[in-house]
Enzyme design. Structure first.
Site, PDB file in Angstrom:
ATOM      1  N   GLU A 144       0.893  -1.161   0.000  1.00  0.00           N
ATOM      2  CA  GLU A 144       0.000   0.000   0.000  1.00  0.00           C
ATOM      3  C   GLU A 144       0.925   1.203   0.000  1.00  0.00           C
ATOM      4  O   GLU A 144       1.188   1.804   1.035  1.00  0.00           O
ATOM      5  CB  GLU A 144      -0.911  -0.020   1.226  1.00  0.00           C
ATOM      6  CG  GLU A 144      -2.243   0.676   0.992  1.00  0.00           C
ATOM      7  CD  GLU A 144      -2.167   2.190   1.115  1.00  0.00           C
ATOM      8  OE1 GLU A 144      -1.325   2.801   0.428  1.00  0.00           O
ATOM      9  OE2 GLU A 144      -2.956   2.741   1.879  1.00  0.00           O
ATOM     10  N   GLU A 153       4.333   8.596  -3.836  1.00  0.00           N
ATOM     11  CA  GLU A 153       5.094   8.146  -2.677  1.00  0.00           C
ATOM     12  C   GLU A 153       6.216   7.193  -3.070  1.00  0.00           C
ATOM     13  O   GLU A 153       6.771   6.496  -2.216  1.00  0.00           O
ATOM     14  CB  GLU A 153       4.168   7.485  -1.652  1.00  0.00           C
ATOM     15  CG  GLU A 153       3.212   8.466  -0.996  1.00  0.00           C
ATOM     16  CD  GLU A 153       2.365   7.825   0.088  1.00  0.00           C
ATOM     17  OE1 GLU A 153       2.529   6.605   0.329  1.00  0.00           O
ATOM     18  OE2 GLU A 153       1.543   8.525   0.695  1.00  0.00           O
TER      19      GLU A 153
END
Length: 678
Positions: A144, A153
């Protein structure tokens, strides 16, 4: 160990030296994290659990031992799901040490210590082998690593490294793939967040500088709750396009790439903005899908699964283009290892924008997107122009105190001959205002002073006393509503330069509060307890410890127009700051009680420009009988969350007591709220 840290005070403008623990920064990181929001995201959790069960079953069906690599494990939730689904062993990677410690505690509390190993490293530092962090390569990769933009990210480099060094060639992946969607639209509302529009002032048209008009704008994504953007505020010019897919079960590349979606324009208009979101398929068949599509794409918007850790993206084209219905268009999406951007070409021209757009005019580095929207707000401009018109005289000597403000230009256009504006050493702000003055041939009407207010002298004002001190007020360093009280401190600093009959605009500010019940935002601060049957309370305890460190005593900024709520009390003025007077030496206190149940308290400023003109940084309309709120979309409001939102959602008979104290020496507003049974 403690150390002295220099922190710029956004309210007083001073550099405060404070003694801080070496743990302060990570306490802030934890206190303002989205961990609770993710664990309250039931749709996300259920889809991950279904995908993990299916992946474990597929590996077992091949007669293999199931070894899972969980990158970015957070609480260890996905690893515990994998073991419960039948995995033989899990390696849970978490680079943030406090979170890795919490994950270890959670794994132990749920009885999985013998099957889950928490590794406190970045995944690119993990080793495999007899003496390594992992004894063997994994055959299921669970991650995730996504943000609103999907790849912001560092998901692509992490997947790239994992496939090369940490997982088997034929591994299963959960999620299995991601799909990025985009739609080209025309939207005056959104476009005003990117480009300065012409502004009418007393019959004069203030034009934006050509450098700003031609600039591609800020390169960063604009992530918002797109579900709160009304569909009537934009016109789709094309269909929802599938831009590209990433298969996480195979080798992933972080190299820059571009993709083209070709379509015919559905209607004529101005191509300005690209709306974008993504889906993740948890299984190869695409039968388990977690989608970020906005609520207005649902047949029943009430079934939309709210989340704040993943939202939707708005991208602004480098320049708007006029398109005609039926015209062949090419929407080009490009990405590097961390970001996406879009371009538009017509017919057979598929020229690709190989480099990220960047700001060349400086204005997009000074003015945030909400600030662009604020400067383009015609109703707001009218309020300030009317207020200035009522106080200005031909011989007025004006001083404007605000960041990147157009007020001094308005004042000059309204007839004031001597307007000066300090720019507080923010060079980009100076450049942006100079460009506006130059474009409109007003360079001699407004003088920009490279000096702080406390350094001003009569010589800087050519021997004239200030007859009008004005400000919006707006400062780029302000996060919370009362940070703009910096204007008050500036007013105090120039007190000796003010004419005895000087006019201050705004003349006062009032801090308002209203108790609110959020439809969804409460989730980001509410304890989780259990999630999908697993005890994650150690994470709640970790977050509460960080909140208790300092943060729970403070409000936090949120753009409430994105987060629907109901007012459960009437808005109440609690503190008034009289700008016609200097900042007082003694604290200013207010306390009282209001009736109503609530998740928290919203706080905002209203500025009294003149006796009869007020502008609100919070509620823009009176609260309806049903409690519906409409919020200023250009400023963030303060929110004080109660520790347990659900505890206060009773029958509405609680008393909300408040005590707020403005501390002049620090510029802080200390606040205490409590709920009691009457």
């Amino acid at each position: 160990m403690k150390t002295f840290c220099g922190r710029a005070n956004p309210t007083t403008g001073a550099l405060d030296w404070v003694e801080e623990s070496e743990e302060y920064d990570y306490h802030q990181e934890i206190a303002r994290s989205c961990y609770a929001d993710m664990l309250h995201d039931k749709d996300r959790n259920e889809k991950y659990y279904q995908g993990i069960r299916a992946a474990v079953s597929r590996v077992k069906a091949r007669g293999e031992r199931v070894v899972v690599l969980d990158i970015g494990t957070g609480t260890g939730l996905l690893s515990m799901m994998a073991v419960t689904a039948g995995a033989d062993y899990c390696y849970a990677i978490e680079v943030f040490k406090p979170m890795a410690t919490a994950a270890t505690c959670i794994v132990e509390r749920n009885g999985f210590s013998d099957k889950i190993k928490v590794i406190n490293k970045h995944s690119t530092e993990v080793t495999v082998g007899p003496d390594g962090d992992m004894q063997e390569r994994a055959n299921i990769l669970v991650t995730e690593l996504f943000d609103t933009e999907l790849i912001g990210e560092g998901a692509l480099p992490s997947y790239e490294h994992a496939h090369m060094h940490l997982v088997q060639a034929d591994c299963e992946a959960v999620p299995h793939r991601a799909t990025v969607y985009a739609q080209l639209v025309e939207s005056d509302m959104l476009w005003k967040w990117s480009q300065l529009q012409p502004i009418e002032v007393d019959g004069n048209k203030l034009l934006p500088p050509p450098a700003v008009v031609k600039c591609a704008g800020a390169p960063s994504v604009c992530d918002i709750q797109l579900s709160q953007v009304p569909p009537e505020s934009f016109t789709p010019l094309g269909p929802i396009c599938t831009m590209f897919r990433v298969d996480f079960s195979k080798q992933v590349s972080s190299a820059a790439q571009s993709y083209t979606a070709q379509f015919k324009a559905q209607t004529s208009g101005r191509a300005q903005v690209v709306l974008s979101w993504w889906d993740i398929d948890m299984d190869p068949d695409g039968s388990i899908v977690c989608t970020m599509t906005p609520s207005w794409n649902y047949s029943d918007p009430h079934t939309y699964p709210w989340r704040d850790h993943w939202m939707q993206s708005v991208y602004f084209l480098p320049a708007e283009k006029n398109v005609s219905e039926g015209e062949e268009l090419n929407l080009i999406g490009s990405h590097d290892d961390y970001s996406l951007w879009y371009g538009l070409t017509v017919q057979n021209d598929v020229k690709v924008a190989t480099f990220r757009p960047c700001c060349t005019c400086q204005a997009h580095l000074v003015w945030t997107r909400p600030r662009f929207g604020e400067l383009n707000d015609e109703q707001r401009t009218e309020s300030y122009v009317n207020a200035l018109r009522s106080i200005l005289k031909p011989d007025s000597v004006c001083l404007s105190v605000s960041d990147g403000s157009l007020l001094p230009i308005f004042a000059h256009l309204l007839g004031s001959k001597k307007v000066r504006r300090p720019f507080f050493f923010r060079v980009r702000s100076f450049i942006s205002c100079s460009q506006v003055l130059h474009t409109n041939s007003l360079k001699h009407g407004v003088q920009l002073l490279g000096i702080r207010p406390e350094q001003l002298s009569l010589a800087d004002l050519e021997g004239n006393q200030i007859s009008v001190l004005m400000g919006e007020p707006y400062f780029s360093t302000s996060l919370l509503p009362w940070h703009s009280l910096f204007f008050w401190y500036c007013r105090t600093a120039v007190a000796q330069l003010l004419h005895p009959s000087a006019t201050i605009l705004p003349r006062a500010a009032t801090l308002y509060i209203v108790a609110v019940e959020f439809r969804d935002l409460w989730r980001i601060r509410a304890p989780c307890g259990t999630c999908e049957g697993f005890d994650v309370s150690p994470m709640d305890e970790m977050i509460q410890r960080s909140l208790d460190y300092r943060e729970s005593l403070e409000a936090e900024p949120h753009p409430l127009w994105e987060y629907p709520c109901h007012a459960l009390t009437k808005p109440r003025p609690v503190l008034t700051f009289d700008f016609t007077q200097c900042v007082p030496e003694q604290p200013v206190n207010s306390d009282g009680t209001v009736r109503g149940r609530c998740h928290g308290v919203a706080l905002w400023m209203e500025y009294q420009l003149t006796e009869d003109i007020t502008v609100s940084m919070g509620l823009t309309k009176p609260v309806s009988e049903e409690g519906a709120c409409e919020w200023n979309p250009h400023r963030k409001q303060g929110v004080f969350f109660f520790r347990s939102a659900r505890e206060t959602s009773g029958d509405g008979r609680e008393d909300l007591s408040y005590n707020l104290t403005f501390e002049p020496h620090t510029g802080d507003i200390k606040m205490d709220f409590s709920i009691t049974e009457p």
